[in-house]
Design a protein around this motif. Structure first.
Motif, PDB file in Angstrom:
ATOM      1  N   VAL A  95       0.829  -1.206   0.000  1.00 20.17           N
ATOM      2  CA  VAL A  95       0.000   0.000   0.000  1.00 20.17           C
ATOM      3  C   VAL A  95       0.861   1.253   0.000  1.00 20.17           C
ATOM      4  O   VAL A  95       0.619   2.209  -0.748  1.00 20.17           O
ATOM      5  CB  VAL A  95      -0.947  -0.001   1.214  1.00 20.17           C
ATOM      6  N   LEU A  96       1.904   1.261   0.835  1.00 17.59           N
ATOM      7  CA  LEU A  96       2.793   2.421   0.898  1.00 17.59           C
ATOM      8  C   LEU A  96       3.549   2.608  -0.412  1.00 17.59           C
ATOM      9  O   LEU A  96       3.737   3.749  -0.871  1.00 17.59           O
ATOM     10  CB  LEU A  96       3.788   2.255   2.061  1.00 17.59           C
ATOM     11  N   GLU A  97       3.981   1.501  -1.016  1.00 16.41           N
ATOM     12  CA  GLU A  97       4.672   1.600  -2.295  1.00 16.41           C
ATOM     13  C   GLU A  97       3.764   2.180  -3.370  1.00 16.41           C
ATOM     14  O   GLU A  97       4.197   3.014  -4.179  1.00 16.41           O
ATOM     15  CB  GLU A  97       5.180   0.218  -2.716  1.00 16.41           C
ATOM     16  N   ALA A  98       2.510   1.734  -3.383  1.00 11.56           N
ATOM     17  CA  ALA A  98       1.564   2.241  -4.378  1.00 11.56           C
ATOM     18  C   ALA A  98       1.300   3.728  -4.177  1.00 11.56           C
ATOM     19  O   ALA A  98       1.217   4.503  -5.146  1.00 11.56           O
ATOM     20  CB  ALA A  98       0.266   1.457  -4.299  1.00 11.56           C
ATOM     21  N   GLN A  99       1.160   4.123  -2.909  1.00 10.05           N
ATOM     22  CA  GLN A  99       0.925   5.543  -2.628  1.00 10.05           C
ATOM     23  C   GLN A  99       2.121   6.397  -3.062  1.00 10.05           C
ATOM     24  O   GLN A  99       1.951   7.476  -3.642  1.00 10.05           O
ATOM     25  CB  GLN A  99       0.651   5.727  -1.135  1.00 10.05           C
ATOM     26  N   ALA A 100       3.330   5.910  -2.776  1.00 11.37           N
ATOM     27  CA  ALA A 100       4.527   6.655  -3.165  1.00 11.37           C
ATOM     28  C   ALA A 100       4.647   6.727  -4.683  1.00 11.37           C
ATOM     29  O   ALA A 100       5.018   7.772  -5.242  1.00 11.37           O
ATOM     30  CB  ALA A 100       5.764   5.986  -2.562  1.00 11.37           C
ATOM     31  N   ARG A 101       4.310   5.632  -5.368  1.00  3.86           N
ATOM     32  CA  ARG A 101       4.392   5.623  -6.829  1.00  3.86           C
ATOM     33  C   ARG A 101       3.394   6.599  -7.437  1.00  3.86           C
ATOM     34  O   ARG A 101       3.714   7.327  -8.390  1.00  3.86           O
ATOM     35  CB  ARG A 101       4.142   4.198  -7.328  1.00  3.86           C
ATOM     36  N   ASP A 102       2.177   6.632  -6.899  1.00  5.17           N
ATOM     37  CA  ASP A 102       1.172   7.571  -7.405  1.00  5.17           C
ATOM     38  C   ASP A 102       1.594   9.015  -7.144  1.00  5.17           C
ATOM     39  O   ASP A 102       1.353   9.905  -7.982  1.00  5.17           O
ATOM     40  CB  ASP A 102      -0.176   7.298  -6.734  1.00  5.17           C
ATOM     41  N   GLU A 103       2.220   9.213  -5.997  1.00  6.57           N
ATOM     42  CA  GLU A 103       2.672  10.564  -5.667  1.00  6.57           C
ATOM     43  C   GLU A 103       3.750  11.035  -6.633  1.00  6.57           C
ATOM     44  O   GLU A 103       3.727  12.181  -7.117  1.00  6.57           O
ATOM     45  CB  GLU A 103       3.209  10.585  -4.232  1.00  6.57           C
ATOM     46  N   LEU A 104       4.693  10.146  -6.937  1.00  8.46           N
ATOM     47  CA  LEU A 104       5.776  10.499  -7.848  1.00  8.46           C
ATOM     48  C   LEU A 104       5.255  10.736  -9.262  1.00  8.46           C
ATOM     49  O   LEU A 104       5.734  11.627  -9.972  1.00  8.46           O
ATOM     50  CB  LEU A 104       6.832   9.392  -7.869  1.00  8.46           C
TER      51      LEU A 104
END
Length: 306
Positions: free
Chosen positions: A228-237
């Protein structure tokens, strides 16, 4: 499987005839040699147990009915479970019956104990016949045992029918539902549970490394915290992060990065090449590449956590 009499119910000879250790045949032979109690002896022992907690009396009651447990256990051999285990569970039910038995009710212990013996064996069968329980409610347990018995009878009646199958026909489902006073859907669901087998979730140790087991596709890691954290960081980037990083560049560097990496034409050919940008800015293609590399470093720095 080792069978023994309850240590708490040790009695004096001649009742200590059941071997503490031995195979199943020796155990069955021993319990069949134990003498039965007369109605008077049974009532007397039951009253002593009830009134004064006489363990010797309890032992006489239990030991004289061990052959009953052996007899009942034979009715459940069709489930593929060891008879020794069935007898042990039945013995537990027998001891519970002896503890609760009241001779003043006018019922012999043999009739009273049958319910407790079968109840314990039923629980054992339901716990161990399948890795996953096939029946959890009282109604499902009753349907489980009755349906299995009725299916066995139907198979015997239709032994000569070449079209007979393991599954029940619609007419048979309706007949069973009427006999057991349940819905046909409940009969069908229980039959499905009974016909299913256990499946190993993970590959067996003797299989090769390329084997595929249900565990590979049953697990859902989409909500795993790290994912979940990886997905959130990827969407943010991919969104606001890129915009902030581009703002850290000068106008020329920003345009070079956008043309080279972020622009997609209608023909999906991408943005401008190094040579096209070099011609536009009047510099060499190598210089455009150097500007691009420097811009990428600056963008990575802008995207890095503080």
């Amino acid at each position: 499987m080792t069978l023994s009499t309850p240590t708490a119910l040790t009695v004096r000879d001649p009742w200590s005839l059941v071997p503490s250790l031995g195979n199943l045949d020796a155990y069955i032979s021993a319990v069949n040699r134990l003498p039965l109690l007369t109605p008077e002896e049974e009532s007397s022992a039951a009253r002593r147990l009830r009134d004064s907690g006489d363990l010797e009396a309890a032992g006489r009651l239990v030991l004289s009915h061990l052959r009953l447990v052996v007899s009942i256990s034979r009715q459940y051999l069709g489930y593929g479970l060891p008879q020794g285990d069935l007898i042990q569970e039945g013995n537990v039910g027998l001891m519970k019956a002896v503890k609760r038995y009241d001779p003043d009710q006018g019922v012999r212990l043999v009739s009273y104990a049958m319910h407790w013996i079968k109840a314990e064996i039923h629980e054992y069968v339901l716990r161990n016949w399948r890795m996953v329980k096939v029946a959890t409610t009282k109604a499902q347990r009753k349907l489980f045992f009755n349906l299995r018995s009725m299916k066995h009878s139907m198979k015997e009646d239709q032994a000569d029918d070449q079209t007979h199958r393991n599954s029940l026909s619609e007419a048979q489902l309706a007949h069973v539902a009427r006999e057991l006073n349940v819905k046909p859907e409940e009969v069908l669901e229980m039959e499905t549970r009974m016909s299913g087998g256990d499946v190993a979730l993970e590959p067996q140790s003797d299989e090769d490394g390329e084997s595929f087991a249900p565990i590979a596709y049953l697990a859902d890691d989409s909500q795993e915290p790290t994912r979940v954290l990886e997905a959130q960081a990827r969407d943010e980037l991919a969104g606001d992060g890129i915009s902030r990083a581009l703002e850290a560049l000068d106008e020329r560097s920003r345009r070079i990065v956008e043309e080279r990496w972020l622009k997609v034409n209608d023909d999906s050919s991408g943005g401008m090449t190094l040579h096209e940008l070099a011609a536009e800015y009047g510099v060499s293609a190598e210089r455009i590449r150097q500007i691009e590399v420097a811009a990428m470093k600056k963008m990575r720095k802008a995207l890095s956590p503080a």
